[in-house]
Design a protein around this motif. Structure first.
Motif, PDB file in Angstrom:
ATOM      1  N   UNK A   1       1.525  -0.819   0.431  1.00 11.44           N
ATOM      2  CA  UNK A   1       0.227  -0.099   0.403  1.00 11.44           C
ATOM      3  C   UNK A   1       1.037   1.436  -0.185  1.00 11.44           C
ATOM      4  N   UNK A   2       0.199   1.953  -0.669  1.00 13.34           N
ATOM      5  CA  UNK A   2       1.504   3.205  -0.755  1.00 13.34           C
ATOM      6  C   UNK A   2       1.058   4.449  -1.648  1.00 13.34           C
TER       7      UNK A   2
ATOM      8  N   UNK B   1       5.922   3.595   1.384  1.00 10.40           N
ATOM      9  CA  UNK B   1       5.083   2.557   0.863  1.00 10.40           C
ATOM     10  C   UNK B   1       5.132   1.880   2.227  1.00 10.40           C
ATOM     11  N   UNK B   2       4.485   0.812   2.538  1.00 16.74           N
ATOM     12  CA  UNK B   2       3.914   0.563   3.155  1.00 16.74           C
ATOM     13  C   UNK B   2       4.071  -1.577   3.315  1.00 16.74           C
TER      14      UNK B   2
ATOM     15  N   UNK C   1       7.728  -3.754   6.667  1.00 20.81           N
ATOM     16  CA  UNK C   1       8.426  -2.582   6.569  1.00 20.81           C
ATOM     17  C   UNK C   1       7.743  -1.468   5.378  1.00 20.81           C
ATOM     18  N   UNK C   2       8.429  -0.383   5.725  1.00 20.60           N
ATOM     19  CA  UNK C   2       7.169   0.708   5.330  1.00 20.60           C
ATOM     20  C   UNK C   2       8.665   1.440   4.896  1.00 20.60           C
ATOM     21  N   UNK C   3       8.645   2.179   3.956  1.00 18.66           N
ATOM     22  CA  UNK C   3       9.983   3.278   2.912  1.00 18.66           C
ATOM     23  C   UNK C   3       9.456   4.854   2.588  1.00 18.66           C
ATOM     24  N   UNK C   4      10.207   5.262   2.423  1.00 19.11           N
ATOM     25  CA  UNK C   4      10.602   6.656   2.434  1.00 19.11           C
ATOM     26  C   UNK C   4      11.116   7.401   0.880  1.00 19.11           C
TER      27      UNK C   4
END
Length: 169
Positions: A127-128, A147-148, A157-160
């Protein structure tokens, strides 16, 4: 006396929808809550790179292949058990993603794919949210992404990230 009608014509402008393809390159940080460092549970922060291809259907919808690699090895605690650990060495994910533009700049994304790694492969659900600043004359867009990722039966995890997106016809 003669009467004439004058009609002005608006010059044809290129819209984002007329650009049917885009390729984006990203640099980001991935955060993993179930990380293990020296036997202790800690949040890990790992650098990652992304390369995305999207086919743009119209001003609202696009569908693409999003690829990410975490450029670090790490150990995480399994989502199934606190006693089970998963070692990850440079995991690479390939995800089919659909994106819906809420506004001209803000979009939401969802998709699924696989994270590939030599020890074990996992299904990924993503999901993002993305926000783009378009540079129209160059057919470019500066893109900020969040994004998750849920790795089924493994970890989350999640990212920026920030990247540049190039549009093509």
């Amino acid at each position: 006396m003669f009467s004439t009608d004058c009609f002005s014509q608006k010059p044809e402008t290129e819209t984002k929808a007329s650009n049917k393809h885009s390729i984006g390159a990203f640099i980001s940080h991935t955060y993993i809550n179930q990380g293990r460092i020296d036997g202790e549970l800690k949040r890990l922060s790992a650098p990652s790179l992304g390369l995305n291809y999207n086919y743009i259907f119209n001003d609202k919808w696009s569908f693409g292949l999003h690829n990410d690699i975490i450029i670090e090895s790490f150990i995480v605690e399994s989502a199934n058990s606190e006693e089970e650990f998963i070692e990850r060495e440079l995991p690479f994910s390939t995800i089919l993603v659909g994106t819906y533009k809420i506004t001209e700049s803000l979009g939401v994304a969802a998709g699924a794919g696989v994270e590939w790694e030599k020890n074990a492969n996992f299904t990924v659900v993503r999901l993002g949210v993305e926000y783009g600043l378009e540079l129209e004359k160059e057919s470019l867009e500066v893109l900020f992404v969040f994004n998750y990722d849920v790795l089924v039966n493994a970890y989350n995890s999640f990212n920026f990230g920030i990247g540049i997106n190039k549009f093509f016809r």
